[in-house]
Design a protein around this motif. Structure first.
Motif, PDB file in Angstrom:
ATOM      1  N   LYS A  15       0.836  -1.207   0.000  1.00 16.02           N
ATOM      2  CA  LYS A  15       0.000   0.000   0.000  1.00 16.02           C
ATOM      3  C   LYS A  15       0.868   1.253   0.000  1.00 16.02           C
ATOM      4  CE  LYS A  15      -3.750   2.237   2.539  1.00 16.02           C
ATOM      5  NZ  LYS A  15      -3.201   3.508   2.938  1.00 16.02           N
ATOM      6  N   ARG A  16       1.929   1.251   0.805  1.00 18.46           N
ATOM      7  CA  ARG A  16       2.852   2.393   0.816  1.00 18.46           C
ATOM      8  C   ARG A  16       3.537   2.551  -0.530  1.00 18.46           C
ATOM      9  NH1 ARG A  16       4.106   0.349   5.856  1.00 18.46           N
ATOM     10  NH2 ARG A  16       6.082  -0.513   5.108  1.00 18.46           N
ATOM     11  N   ALA A  17       3.880   1.447  -1.173  1.00 16.43           N
ATOM     12  CA  ALA A  17       4.516   1.500  -2.490  1.00 16.43           C
ATOM     13  C   ALA A  17       3.573   2.128  -3.519  1.00 16.43           C
ATOM     14  CB  ALA A  17       4.950   0.105  -2.933  1.00 16.43           C
ATOM     15  N   VAL A  18       2.295   1.754  -3.476  1.00 16.40           N
ATOM     16  CA  VAL A  18       1.309   2.322  -4.400  1.00 16.40           C
ATOM     17  C   VAL A  18       1.162   3.818  -4.141  1.00 16.40           C
ATOM     18  CG1 VAL A  18      -1.152   2.354  -4.991  1.00 16.40           C
ATOM     19  CG2 VAL A  18       0.069   0.177  -4.813  1.00 16.40           C
ATOM     20  N   GLU A  19       1.088   4.215  -2.887  1.00 19.36           N
ATOM     21  CA  GLU A  19       0.960   5.642  -2.558  1.00 19.36           C
ATOM     22  C   GLU A  19       2.179   6.423  -3.029  1.00 19.36           C
ATOM     23  OE1 GLU A  19       0.339   5.286   1.645  1.00 19.36           O
ATOM     24  OE2 GLU A  19      -1.834   5.040   1.440  1.00 19.36           O
ATOM     25  N   LYS A  20       3.377   5.869  -2.835  1.00 16.19           N
ATOM     26  CA  LYS A  20       4.595   6.535  -3.306  1.00 16.19           C
ATOM     27  C   LYS A  20       4.620   6.606  -4.826  1.00 16.19           C
ATOM     28  CE  LYS A  20       7.872   5.680   0.421  1.00 16.19           C
ATOM     29  NZ  LYS A  20       9.206   5.146   0.747  1.00 16.19           N
ATOM     30  N   ALA A  21       4.157   5.555  -5.488  1.00 13.30           N
ATOM     31  CA  ALA A  21       4.145   5.537  -6.949  1.00 13.30           C
ATOM     32  C   ALA A  21       3.203   6.612  -7.493  1.00 13.30           C
ATOM     33  CB  ALA A  21       3.741   4.162  -7.461  1.00 13.30           C
ATOM     34  N   ASN A  84       6.060  -8.075  -2.042  1.00 15.74           N
ATOM     35  CA  ASN A  84       5.713  -9.423  -2.462  1.00 15.74           C
ATOM     36  C   ASN A  84       4.997  -9.342  -3.814  1.00 15.74           C
ATOM     37  OD1 ASN A  84       4.569 -11.962  -2.829  1.00 15.74           O
ATOM     38  ND2 ASN A  84       3.977 -12.181  -0.681  1.00 15.74           N
ATOM     39  N   LEU A  85       5.522 -10.048  -4.821  1.00 16.60           N
ATOM     40  CA  LEU A  85       4.954  -9.989  -6.168  1.00 16.60           C
ATOM     41  C   LEU A  85       3.577 -10.638  -6.271  1.00 16.60           C
ATOM     42  CD1 LEU A  85       8.099 -10.623  -8.375  1.00 16.60           C
ATOM     43  CD2 LEU A  85       6.943  -8.467  -7.921  1.00 16.60           C
ATOM     44  N   GLU A  86       3.204 -11.431  -5.289  1.00 17.50           N
ATOM     45  CA  GLU A  86       1.852 -11.998  -5.291  1.00 17.50           C
ATOM     46  C   GLU A  86       0.826 -10.960  -4.850  1.00 17.50           C
ATOM     47  OE1 GLU A  86       1.737 -15.612  -3.058  1.00 17.50           O
ATOM     48  OE2 GLU A  86       3.262 -16.566  -4.302  1.00 17.50           O
ATOM     49  N   ILE A  87       1.254  -9.985  -4.081  1.00 15.05           N
ATOM     50  CA  ILE A  87       0.357  -8.927  -3.623  1.00 15.05           C
ATOM     51  C   ILE A  87       0.362  -7.768  -4.612  1.00 15.05           C
ATOM     52  CG2 ILE A  87      -0.083  -7.226  -1.801  1.00 15.05           C
ATOM     53  CD1 ILE A  87       1.202  -9.238   0.144  1.00 15.05           C
ATOM     54  N   LEU A  88       1.537  -7.351  -5.029  1.00 16.08           N
ATOM     55  CA  LEU A  88       1.688  -6.230  -5.949  1.00 16.08           C
ATOM     56  C   LEU A  88       2.571  -6.679  -7.109  1.00 16.08           C
ATOM     57  CD1 LEU A  88       1.010  -3.250  -6.373  1.00 16.08           C
ATOM     58  CD2 LEU A  88       3.073  -2.666  -5.120  1.00 16.08           C
ATOM     59  N   PRO A  89       1.957  -7.191  -8.175  1.00 16.18           N
ATOM     60  CA  PRO A  89       2.746  -7.717  -9.297  1.00 16.18           C
ATOM     61  C   PRO A  89       3.397  -6.597 -10.095  1.00 16.18           C
ATOM     62  CG  PRO A  89       0.436  -7.707  -9.852  1.00 16.18           C
ATOM     63  CD  PRO A  89       0.530  -7.271  -8.410  1.00 16.18           C
ATOM     64  N   LEU A  90       4.369  -6.943 -10.910  1.00 16.92           N
ATOM     65  CA  LEU A  90       4.973  -5.978 -11.816  1.00 16.92           C
ATOM     66  C   LEU A  90       3.978  -5.676 -12.933  1.00 16.92           C
ATOM     67  CD1 LEU A  90       8.591  -7.410 -12.089  1.00 16.92           C
ATOM     68  CD2 LEU A  90       7.789  -5.502 -10.687  1.00 16.92           C
ATOM     69  N   PHE A  91       3.893  -4.417 -13.315  1.00 19.40           N
ATOM     70  CA  PHE A  91       2.931  -4.012 -14.331  1.00 19.40           C
ATOM     71  C   PHE A  91       3.516  -4.055 -15.733  1.00 19.40           C
ATOM     72  CE2 PHE A  91       1.286  -2.049 -10.466  1.00 19.40           C
ATOM     73  CZ  PHE A  91      -0.012  -2.495 -10.507  1.00 19.40           C
ATOM     74  N   LEU A  92       4.787  -3.715 -15.859  1.00 20.93           N
ATOM     75  CA  LEU A  92       5.428  -3.724 -17.168  1.00 20.93           C
ATOM     76  C   LEU A  92       6.258  -4.982 -17.289  1.00 20.93           C
ATOM     77  CD1 LEU A  92       6.590  -0.009 -17.323  1.00 20.93           C
ATOM     78  CD2 LEU A  92       4.549  -1.026 -18.323  1.00 20.93           C
ATOM     79  N   ASN A  93       6.107  -5.679 -18.413  1.00 22.64           N
ATOM     80  CA  ASN A  93       6.811  -6.935 -18.612  1.00 22.64           C
ATOM     81  C   ASN A  93       7.553  -6.869 -19.934  1.00 22.64           C
ATOM     82  OD1 ASN A  93       7.715  -9.552 -18.556  1.00 22.64           O
ATOM     83  ND2 ASN A  93       5.737 -10.458 -19.054  1.00 22.64           N
ATOM     84  N   PHE A  94       8.876  -6.859 -19.856  1.00 19.54           N
ATOM     85  CA  PHE A  94       9.693  -6.841 -21.058  1.00 19.54           C
ATOM     86  C   PHE A  94      10.486  -8.131 -21.089  1.00 19.54           C
ATOM     87  CE2 PHE A  94       9.203  -2.390 -19.794  1.00 19.54           C
ATOM     88  CZ  PHE A  94       8.600  -1.895 -20.936  1.00 19.54           C
ATOM     89  N   ASP A  95      10.049  -9.066 -21.926  1.00 18.14           N
ATOM     90  CA  ASP A  95      10.796 -10.307 -22.063  1.00 18.14           C
ATOM     91  C   ASP A  95      11.296 -10.428 -23.499  1.00 18.14           C
ATOM     92  OD1 ASP A  95       8.529 -10.993 -23.490  1.00 18.14           O
ATOM     93  OD2 ASP A  95       7.850 -12.517 -22.082  1.00 18.14           O
TER      94      ASP A  95
END
Length: 115
Positions: A15-21, A84-95
């Motif tokens: 939640k703090r990460a989302v607010e900072k983002a 934790n990536l299960e709670i807040l996954p990465l949004f951009l995926n560059f493979d």
């Protein structure tokens, strides 16, 4: 109960990460993200609150920019905060497949800056 406490702490960190983002985005994007996505106002209601930031761009374009800014900032900040990536996954995926597709798009003269 220990697992629940750990999960709660991980959720609080996310939640703090989302607010900072959100706060790392431009002012216009912050308005769209807060009014439309956090407070869940409709597009029409959101436009009433942010009309002075849009200028000549449409809401759809401004919304896309806001979402891209948020995705970039959230990925960076969530990795810094070790979310934790299960709670807040990465949004951009560059493979590798995206890089090959990007090369193909550039060859066709249809460059796309970010995904």
């Amino acid at each position: 109960s220990e697992k629940m406490m750990i999960f709660y702490a991980e959720c609080a960190r996310a939640k703090r990460a989302v607010e900072k983002a959100i706060s790392a985005c431009s002012v216009g994007s912050q308005d769209i993200l807060n009014w439309h996505y956090v407070k869940q106002l409709t597009v029409v209601e959101t436009k009433l609150h942010i009309n002075h930031h849009l200028g000549h761009s449409t809401f759809k374009n401004a919304d896309e920019v806001a979402c891209l800014e948020f995705a970039e900032a959230c990925d960076r900040i969530s990795m810094q905060m070790n979310c934790n990536l299960e709670i807040l996954p990465l949004f951009l995926n560059f493979d590798d497949n995206d890089e090959k597709a990007g090369t193909k798009r550039e060859q066709n003269g249809n460059k796309i800056g970010t995904k």
